[in-house]
Design a protein around this motif. Structure first.
Motif, PDB file in Angstrom:
ATOM      1  N   GLN A   6      77.298 -19.376  60.094  1.00  0.00           N
ATOM      2  CA  GLN A   6      77.863 -20.637  60.557  1.00  0.00           C
ATOM      3  C   GLN A   6      78.822 -21.250  59.541  1.00  0.00           C
ATOM      4  O   GLN A   6      79.726 -21.992  59.905  1.00  0.00           O
ATOM      5  CB  GLN A   6      76.740 -21.636  60.874  1.00  0.00           C
ATOM      6  CG  GLN A   6      77.185 -22.878  61.639  1.00  0.00           C
ATOM      7  CD  GLN A   6      77.627 -22.544  63.052  1.00  0.00           C
ATOM      8  OE1 GLN A   6      77.271 -21.498  63.596  1.00  0.00           O
ATOM      9  NE2 GLN A   6      78.411 -23.424  63.667  1.00  0.00           N
ATOM     10  N   GLN A   7      78.626 -20.943  58.264  1.00  0.00           N
ATOM     11  CA  GLN A   7      79.468 -21.537  57.223  1.00  0.00           C
ATOM     12  C   GLN A   7      80.741 -20.740  56.955  1.00  0.00           C
ATOM     13  O   GLN A   7      81.599 -21.191  56.195  1.00  0.00           O
ATOM     14  CB  GLN A   7      78.671 -21.649  55.915  1.00  0.00           C
ATOM     15  CG  GLN A   7      77.569 -22.686  55.971  1.00  0.00           C
ATOM     16  CD  GLN A   7      76.817 -22.777  54.658  1.00  0.00           C
ATOM     17  OE1 GLN A   7      75.601 -22.667  54.607  1.00  0.00           O
ATOM     18  NE2 GLN A   7      77.541 -22.972  53.563  1.00  0.00           N
ATOM     19  N   ARG A   8      80.902 -19.604  57.570  1.00  0.00           N
ATOM     20  CA  ARG A   8      82.062 -18.757  57.295  1.00  0.00           C
ATOM     21  C   ARG A   8      83.229 -19.137  58.204  1.00  0.00           C
ATOM     22  O   ARG A   8      83.650 -18.391  59.085  1.00  0.00           O
ATOM     23  CB  ARG A   8      81.706 -17.284  57.481  1.00  0.00           C
ATOM     24  CG  ARG A   8      80.599 -16.812  56.554  1.00  0.00           C
ATOM     25  CD  ARG A   8      80.231 -15.373  56.837  1.00  0.00           C
ATOM     26  NE  ARG A   8      78.946 -15.021  56.237  1.00  0.00           N
ATOM     27  CZ  ARG A   8      78.274 -13.913  56.478  1.00  0.00           C
ATOM     28  NH1 ARG A   8      78.786 -13.007  57.318  1.00  0.00           N
ATOM     29  NH2 ARG A   8      77.122 -13.689  55.900  1.00  0.00           N
ATOM     30  N   ALA A   9      83.743 -20.336  57.972  1.00  0.00           N
ATOM     31  CA  ALA A   9      84.854 -20.861  58.774  1.00  0.00           C
ATOM     32  C   ALA A   9      85.889 -21.465  57.836  1.00  0.00           C
ATOM     33  O   ALA A   9      85.548 -22.231  56.932  1.00  0.00           O
ATOM     34  CB  ALA A   9      84.357 -21.911  59.749  1.00  0.00           C
ATOM     35  N   LEU A  10      87.137 -21.122  58.038  1.00  0.00           N
ATOM     36  CA  LEU A  10      88.224 -21.623  57.208  1.00  0.00           C
ATOM     37  C   LEU A  10      89.120 -22.515  58.070  1.00  0.00           C
ATOM     38  O   LEU A  10      89.868 -22.034  58.916  1.00  0.00           O
ATOM     39  CB  LEU A  10      89.035 -20.462  56.626  1.00  0.00           C
ATOM     40  CG  LEU A  10      90.181 -20.839  55.681  1.00  0.00           C
ATOM     41  CD1 LEU A  10      89.668 -21.643  54.484  1.00  0.00           C
ATOM     42  CD2 LEU A  10      90.920 -19.597  55.220  1.00  0.00           C
ATOM     43  N   VAL A  11      89.009 -23.822  57.853  1.00  0.00           N
ATOM     44  CA  VAL A  11      89.793 -24.803  58.607  1.00  0.00           C
ATOM     45  C   VAL A  11      90.786 -25.444  57.642  1.00  0.00           C
ATOM     46  O   VAL A  11      90.397 -26.124  56.690  1.00  0.00           O
ATOM     47  CB  VAL A  11      88.885 -25.875  59.241  1.00  0.00           C
ATOM     48  CG1 VAL A  11      89.733 -26.895  60.018  1.00  0.00           C
ATOM     49  CG2 VAL A  11      87.865 -25.228  60.173  1.00  0.00           C
ATOM     50  N   THR A  12      92.073 -25.209  57.874  1.00  0.00           N
ATOM     51  CA  THR A  12      93.129 -25.672  56.978  1.00  0.00           C
ATOM     52  C   THR A  12      94.082 -26.604  57.712  1.00  0.00           C
ATOM     53  O   THR A  12      93.954 -26.822  58.922  1.00  0.00           O
ATOM     54  CB  THR A  12      93.911 -24.474  56.417  1.00  0.00           C
ATOM     55  OG1 THR A  12      94.453 -23.717  57.516  1.00  0.00           O
ATOM     56  CG2 THR A  12      93.010 -23.574  55.588  1.00  0.00           C
ATOM     57  N   CYS A  13      95.020 -27.179  56.976  1.00  0.00           N
ATOM     58  CA  CYS A  13      96.037 -28.011  57.618  1.00  0.00           C
ATOM     59  C   CYS A  13      96.981 -27.147  58.463  1.00  0.00           C
ATOM     60  O   CYS A  13      97.164 -27.369  59.646  1.00  0.00           O
ATOM     61  CB  CYS A  13      96.821 -28.798  56.567  1.00  0.00           C
ATOM     62  SG  CYS A  13      95.908 -30.188  55.866  1.00  0.00           S
ATOM     63  N   GLU A  14      97.595 -26.145  57.835  1.00  0.00           N
ATOM     64  CA  GLU A  14      98.511 -25.243  58.532  1.00  0.00           C
ATOM     65  C   GLU A  14      97.871 -23.864  58.669  1.00  0.00           C
ATOM     66  O   GLU A  14      97.064 -23.464  57.829  1.00  0.00           O
ATOM     67  CB  GLU A  14      99.832 -25.114  57.769  1.00  0.00           C
ATOM     68  CG  GLU A  14     100.860 -24.261  58.496  1.00  0.00           C
ATOM     69  CD  GLU A  14     102.135 -24.058  57.675  1.00  0.00           C
ATOM     70  OE1 GLU A  14     103.214 -24.085  58.277  1.00  0.00           O
ATOM     71  OE2 GLU A  14     102.042 -23.858  56.463  1.00  0.00           O
ATOM     72  N   GLY A  15      98.245 -23.144  59.694  1.00  0.00           N
ATOM     73  CA  GLY A  15      97.663 -21.821  59.940  1.00  0.00           C
ATOM     74  C   GLY A  15      98.288 -20.737  59.090  1.00  0.00           C
ATOM     75  O   GLY A  15      98.841 -19.755  59.626  1.00  0.00           O
ATOM     76  N   ALA A  16      98.172 -20.870  57.772  1.00  0.00           N
ATOM     77  CA  ALA A  16      98.797 -19.914  56.853  1.00  0.00           C
ATOM     78  C   ALA A  16      97.837 -18.837  56.370  1.00  0.00           C
ATOM     79  O   ALA A  16      98.219 -17.998  55.561  1.00  0.00           O
ATOM     80  CB  ALA A  16      99.368 -20.662  55.645  1.00  0.00           C
ATOM     81  N   PHE A  17      96.582 -18.849  56.866  1.00  0.00           N
ATOM     82  CA  PHE A  17      95.569 -17.946  56.319  1.00  0.00           C
ATOM     83  C   PHE A  17      95.034 -16.960  57.355  1.00  0.00           C
ATOM     84  O   PHE A  17      93.921 -16.451  57.217  1.00  0.00           O
ATOM     85  CB  PHE A  17      94.413 -18.765  55.725  1.00  0.00           C
ATOM     86  CG  PHE A  17      94.794 -19.487  54.472  1.00  0.00           C
ATOM     87  CD1 PHE A  17      94.599 -18.914  53.228  1.00  0.00           C
ATOM     88  CD2 PHE A  17      95.397 -20.734  54.535  1.00  0.00           C
ATOM     89  CE1 PHE A  17      94.975 -19.568  52.064  1.00  0.00           C
ATOM     90  CE2 PHE A  17      95.772 -21.404  53.383  1.00  0.00           C
ATOM     91  CZ  PHE A  17      95.566 -20.817  52.141  1.00  0.00           C
ATOM     92  N   SER A  18      95.823 -16.672  58.365  1.00  0.00           N
ATOM     93  CA  SER A  18      95.358 -15.782  59.440  1.00  0.00           C
ATOM     94  C   SER A  18      95.021 -14.394  58.920  1.00  0.00           C
ATOM     95  O   SER A  18      94.014 -13.796  59.316  1.00  0.00           O
ATOM     96  CB  SER A  18      96.424 -15.683  60.535  1.00  0.00           C
ATOM     97  OG  SER A  18      96.669 -16.950  61.120  1.00  0.00           O
ATOM     98  N   TYR A  19      95.843 -13.846  58.031  1.00  0.00           N
ATOM     99  CA  TYR A  19      95.611 -12.495  57.518  1.00  0.00           C
ATOM    100  C   TYR A  19      94.382 -12.460  56.616  1.00  0.00           C
ATOM    101  O   TYR A  19      93.556 -11.542  56.703  1.00  0.00           O
ATOM    102  CB  TYR A  19      96.834 -12.001  56.754  1.00  0.00           C
ATOM    103  CG  TYR A  19      98.067 -11.862  57.601  1.00  0.00           C
ATOM    104  CD1 TYR A  19      98.332 -10.685  58.309  1.00  0.00           C
ATOM    105  CD2 TYR A  19      98.990 -12.912  57.702  1.00  0.00           C
ATOM    106  CE1 TYR A  19      99.471 -10.559  59.095  1.00  0.00           C
ATOM    107  CE2 TYR A  19     100.124 -12.796  58.491  1.00  0.00           C
ATOM    108  CZ  TYR A  19     100.359 -11.615  59.184  1.00  0.00           C
ATOM    109  OH  TYR A  19     101.471 -11.501  59.966  1.00  0.00           O
TER     110      TYR A  19
END
Length: 316
Positions: free
Chosen positions: A201-214
């Motif tokens: 459940q904690q393995r989520a990356l929520v950022t301002c811009e979607g620059a971390f897709s890869y």
């Protein structure tokens, strides 16, 4: 971030590129224009990259054999950069120009098509991830270097590009590339090991811009963001509402923002959900030598430690 997809930018980019191409013929008269790129005049072959991350990777592989310069300087925004005539004239005199591709440097493409300098796109061989945004169907997310897996492809492409223009030093480039790849592997392994300790459940990356897709794809993180790459709206009430609902419903422990954008909207998401601000992430530019991410390895390491620290309960 400035929006590559906007028609006004495409038109401005074309006009700028056309004007700069015309100036190439006048190089002897314009060498003093601007305060941009300056290549050494010591007889060695020279390498120019479009932005600082690529320059640092190239210097690591070159190991001092070849001078390497970046058109964009530390801290500058790569998406909306407007090159000076001096930048472009110097790039035209380089032996090889390295860019990212994937639509990142739209301001550079018209120049590249008309320049006689050898040109190598370092994202060659990377499997693109499409941007999830209306009006950008099929457009690739350009931030491929943020994945250690992809970074190793960049390093191989740099090694091959330098070998083609300076074959006498092929073994040096091969050795440096292999050592650099091992160091990238170490950061990737750290990230995988530490993230593997977290509950799913904690393995989520929520950022301002979607620059971390890869990066998210390669290390098993669920990715979400306030706005997609090259969005024409950033931090809107609807984006904040959607992200707030997601963070609350999925009990995301921490949210993040990139160094080159305003984190006010993400601060609001954190306040309304109880999630932590996990820290600042770096993407498009290295810092000055005394800053937090003066090299690409520092950038990768900083982001890896910030993500792990934020999701596991700390914050940077």
């Amino acid at each position: 971030m400035p929006k590559l997809g906007l028609p006004i930018w495409r038109k401005r980019g074309r006009r700028c590129a056309a004007a700069l191409i015309a100036l190439l013929a006048a190089a002897p008269l314009l060498t003093g224009c601007g305060t941009g790129l300056r290549l050494p005049d010591d007889g060695r072959r020279t390498v120019v990259t479009t932005f600082t991350v690529l320059a640092d990777m190239t210097r690591a592989v070159s190991g001092g054999v070849l001078p390497v310069e970046s058109i964009i300087k530390p801290g500058a925004e790569v998406h909306g950069y407007e090159p000076t005539p001096s930048d472009m004239l110097s790039a035209a005199r380089a032996d090889v120009v390295l860019d990212n591709g994937l639509g990142l440097e739209s301001w550079f493409q018209q120049f590249v098509q008309r320049s006689e300098a050898r040109h190598v796109t370092l994202s060659r061989g990377v499997e693109p991830i499409p941007i999830r945004a209306a009006g950008q169907q099929g457009a690739p997310n350009p931030h491929a270097w943020m994945s250690p897996r992809n970074a190793k492809s960049y390093v191989a492409n740099i090694r091959d590009a330098l070998t083609r223009i300076e074959p006498a030093h092929a073994e040096t480039f091969r050795r440096n590339a292999a050592d650099y790849t091992r160091r990238i592997d170490e950061i990737e392994q750290y990230l995988r090991t530490e993230l593997g300790k977290l509950p799913e459940q904690q393995r989520a990356l929520v950022t301002c811009e979607g620059a971390f897709s890869y990066l998210a794809r390669d290390v098993g993180l669920r990715e979400d963001y306030l706005w997609p790459v090259n969005s024409d709206s950033e931090g809107t009430p609807q984006q904040i509402k959607n992200t707030t609902r997601l963070v609350r419903d999925q009990r995301v422990p921490a949210v993040f923002c990139e160094s080159t954008v305003n984190d006010k909207a993400q601060q609001q998401v954190a306040a309304e959900t109880g999630a932590r601000m996990g820290g600042t992430l770096y993407v498009d530019s290295l810092s000055e030598p005394g800053g937090p991410v003066p090299t690409y390895l520092d950038l990768l390491r900083h982001d890896a430690e910030t993500i792990v620290g934020g999701l596991s309960g700390g914050a940077r």
